[in-house]
Scaffold this active site. Structure first.
Site, short mmCIF file in Angstrom:
data_model
loop_
_atom_site.label_atom_id
_atom_site.label_comp_id
_atom_site.label_asym_id
_atom_site.label_seq_id
_atom_site.Cartn_x
_atom_site.Cartn_y
_atom_site.Cartn_z
N SER A 11 83.84 108.34 54.64
CA SER A 11 82.78 108.17 53.65
C SER A 11 81.42 108.52 54.24
CB SER A 11 82.74 106.72 53.19
OG SER A 11 82.41 105.90 54.29
N GLY A 43 83.42 101.41 50.32
CA GLY A 43 83.95 100.05 50.35
C GLY A 43 83.72 99.23 49.10
N CYS A 73 88.92 106.65 57.89
CA CYS A 73 88.26 105.65 57.06
C CYS A 73 89.32 104.64 56.63
CB CYS A 73 87.67 106.36 55.85
SG CYS A 73 86.95 105.28 54.61
N ASN A 74 89.12 103.37 57.00
CA ASN A 74 90.09 102.34 56.62
C ASN A 74 90.15 102.18 55.10
OD1 ASN A 74 90.74 100.43 59.27
ND2 ASN A 74 88.80 101.50 59.42
N CYS A 183 86.68 98.90 60.08
CA CYS A 183 85.92 99.97 59.41
C CYS A 183 85.44 100.89 60.52
CB CYS A 183 84.74 99.37 58.65
SG CYS A 183 83.55 100.58 58.04
N HIS A 185 82.93 102.67 60.87
CA HIS A 185 81.50 102.62 61.20
C HIS A 185 81.21 101.55 62.28
CE1 HIS A 185 80.95 104.90 57.48
NE2 HIS A 185 79.66 105.01 57.73
N1 DGL Z 1 84.12 104.00 57.42
C1 DGL Z 1 84.77 103.41 56.35
C2 DGL Z 1 85.94 102.54 56.68
O1 DGL Z 1 86.54 102.71 57.70
C3 DGL Z 1 84.17 103.26 55.03
C4 DGL Z 1 83.02 102.37 54.88
C5 DGL Z 1 82.44 102.51 53.51
O2 DGL Z 1 82.11 103.62 53.12
O3 DGL Z 1 82.29 101.47 52.86
O4 DGL Z 1 86.32 101.70 55.90
#
Ligand code: DGL
Length: 259
Positions: A11, A43, A73-74, A183, A185
């Site tokens: 994302s 998310g 991305c989870n 996540c 990030h």
């Molecule tokens: N990096 C993302 C994850 O692993 C998505 C975070 C998001 O966009 O809310 O879930």
């Protein structure tokens, strides 16, 4: 086929934490990374929206010649990977919170999971948690607000510190000994988290496991790059190339692309 790139999407900029692990393990592979920052965060979106965005990203990566797709991305994995696998004839690797190693190794019988609302409410997440959490207290915490701060370059802000303090306190109070970062990030927050958490709490994420799994699947499908030419590493963002370039410590060029 083998010289074709590995496609990676998230994302936004967070999946670069996975890209770092992939590049470390598979330095000969060319990669194309898509940061769908224009639509971040995923998310807080509905399952259908997450599926539509994941399909759009996949189509672009396939159009660019990718031989395999890593869903870095989870939130996209837990909500959309089943649909992606059913819709495209290409191998997919996903990422899910590392509940299993935390649950198997906890001594205090309490573990913490920090993830997005989309991940924590997904069926796949519930299935995995049910499977491994017998007799263990699992403290789930939505990381509301974290991704937008990272996407806007405020990784080190006071606002971030305040959010992390609020989110960690119930886990510290419950005496967790493992914190699972659910996540992609969040690995960029490890220095701040180490400042907040008592020393005995271990932080785990799934980056290295995803890189290992990608290598295995490439080997299985005979897709490893066996050529000798230098790999091409491409990064595209549809909103914040400068934030991504700074997370990559200025070592790589990030192009703006509308998608
Ligand atoms: N990096 C993302 C994850 O692993 C998505 C975070 C998001 O966009 O809310 O879930």
């Amino acid at each position: 086929m083998n010289v074709q790139p590995i496609g990676i999407f998230d994302s936004g900029v967070g999946g670069t934490s996975i890209w770092q692990e992939l590049h470390l393990r598979l330095p000969n592979e060319s990669t194309i990374y898509l940061a769908d920052s224009k639509h971040a965060p995923y998310g807080t979106k509905s399952k259908n929206e997450i599926i539509d965005l994941s399909i759009k990203n996949t189509q672009l990566l396939i159009q660019k010649g990718c031989k395999i797709i890593v869903v870095a991305c989870n939130t996209a994995t837990t909500n959309a990977i089943k649909t992606l696998r059913n819709s495209f004839d290409i191998p997919f690797i996903g990422i899910e919170p590392a509940i299993k190693p935390a649950a198997l190794n906890t001594q205090t019988k309490a573990i913490g999971i920090l993830a997005t609302k989309g991940t924590l409410s997904s069926e796949l997440f519930h299935q995995t948690t049910d499977l491994y959490s017998n007799g263990i207290q699992v403290i789930e915490q939505e990381g509301e607000g974290i991704v937008p701060l990272i996407e806007s370059g405020q990784l080190d802000s006071d606002e971030m510190k305040a959010l992390l303090n609020t989110y960690m306190q119930p886990m510290i109070d419950a005496n967790i000994d493992y914190l699972v970062l659910g996540c992609t990030h969040y690995p960029y927050l490890i220095p701040q988290l180490l400042d907040i958490l008592p020393k005995h709490i271990k932080i785990i994420d799934s980056g290295a496991a995803v890189a290992k799994q990608t290598q295995m699947i490439l080997e299985q499908h005979k897709l490893l790059n066996t050529g000798l030419q230098k790999p091409e590493l491409k990064f595209y963002s549809n909103a914040s190339p400068e934030v991504m370039a700074s997370l990559l410590e200025g070592k790589y060029q990030v192009e703006k692309l509308d998608f």
